[in-house]
Enzyme design. Structure first.
Site: not given
Ligand code: ASP
Length: 346
Positions: A24, A101
């Protein structure tokens, strides 16, 4: 108490590598939702170069093929470790930018591959991308960089939401809070408030470095969670795959199993007899496994399941992967699980 030197002191003396792997922190909006922004490393460099966030001297390296960490594969752990080791002697500390994640998996895997690390390796990310309003990127990143310049920290950590956590002790516990991570079975390594207070007495005193980056077989380890109604034939179908060499069982409470399900117990016992290594972690977030406190747990002892103390799922899973990929046999793995190798259990 101020016991981390100020940003000014760090900027004078230390050099930190930022390794961007995705997540993210470096994503941008798209019609399908957030996705990795290629070239984010440059944007980050420009943002930090403006000097609004006092940080140590740094370089940015961006991996090819940035990922949402939901797509993480065990091979990524080797890639990240290789990138760090290639530059090991040129930097005082390392910050890995990673999706939240699966950050706890990567932090755990790195702690076992970079065994006895003599430098700080700090993973961080954010809940809101840098390019969005109210992003937590700079706060997390600045703290991670300052801590990566603190050479008394010689372990793999996660810095997120105003806390520094042991990497192989933490899990992502919250989906929509800035303090997404916690380490229920080990106290925080640092509190990040007006001052950054590192609890030095909680830090790992590592043995001499012995780094090993194995080649992982992604099919080698599976996770099996007990739940009411679990069917022996379904578990049998999973364990019939000859690629499966290790299992992390998610047992109930202090390490209990549905032992009245004789068919299931037989399936597990046959797999152990075939040489599959089975370790047990608790589905509870706090506390660990004391196999044999109940008769329903003693059954796992008789089968030959290895209790994984108070380890997180992420730590047990990656430790088993690393040991299997390093060619350790069942006896050696049992010995390795009886003690902590990187502060991952009591
Ligand atoms: N789906 C994202 C990831 O794990 C969530 C995040 O980074 O907060 O890359």
């Amino acid at each position: 108490m101020i016991d981390v030197p100020t940003a000014d002191q760090y900027t004078m003396t230390s050099r930190v590598l930022l390794l961007h792997s995705g997540g993210t922190i470096g994503m941008c909006p798209s019609p399908e939702g957030y996705r990795p922004l290629e070239g984010f490393g440059k944007l980050l460099q420009q943002t930090l170069d403006k000097g609004t966030a006092a940080v140590p001297d740094f370089d940015v390296v961006e991996l090819d093929n940035l990922i949402d960490s939901s797509n993480l594969q065990p091979a990524h752990w080797s890639r990240i470790a290789d990138e760090l080791l290639e530059r090991w002697d040129s930097f005082d500390g390392f910050v890995v930018l990673h999706g939240t994640d699966t950050m706890a998996y990567t932090a755990s895997a790195l702690s076992f591959m970079l065994h006895g690390t003599d430098k700080p390796v700090i993973l961080t990310g954010s809940q809101i991308p840098l390019v969005e309003q109210r992003s937590d990127t700079i706060e997390n990143l600045q703290a991670a960089m300052l801590l990566a310049a603190d050479t008394s920290i010689r372990e793999v950590c996660v810095c997120f939401g105003r806390r520094l956590l042991r990497g192989n002790r933490c899990s992502k516990l919250r989906t929509r809070s800035f303090d997404a991570f916690d380490s229920p079975n080990y106290p925080w390594l640092a509190d990040i408030g007006i001052d950054i207070h590192v609890h030095r007495e909680r830090l790992l005193t590592p043995p001499a470095p012995s780094f090993a980056v194995p080649e992982f077989d992604p099919a080698a380890v599976v996770v099996l969670q007990f739940y009411p109604g679990i069917q022996a034939r379904m578990v049998e179908a999973i364990l019939a795959d000859s690629a499966v060499r290790g299992v992390v069982l998610r047992s109930y409470g202090v390490g209990n199993a549905p032992d009245a399900n004789e068919a299931l117990m037989k399936v597990l016992a046959h797999a152990v007899e075939r040489g599959v290594v089975m370790v047990s972690t608790s589905q509870c977030i706090t506390g660990g496994v004391t196999q044999g406190a109940y008769a329903s747990g003693a059954m796992l002892d008789r089968i030959g399941v290895v209790p994984a103390s108070d380890m997180t799922l992420e730590a047990a899973f990656t430790k088993l992967h690393v040991l299997l990929a390093s060619g350790k046999d069942g006896v050696q793995i049992r010995q390795q699980f009886a003690k902590a190798s990187a502060g991952e259990c009591q």
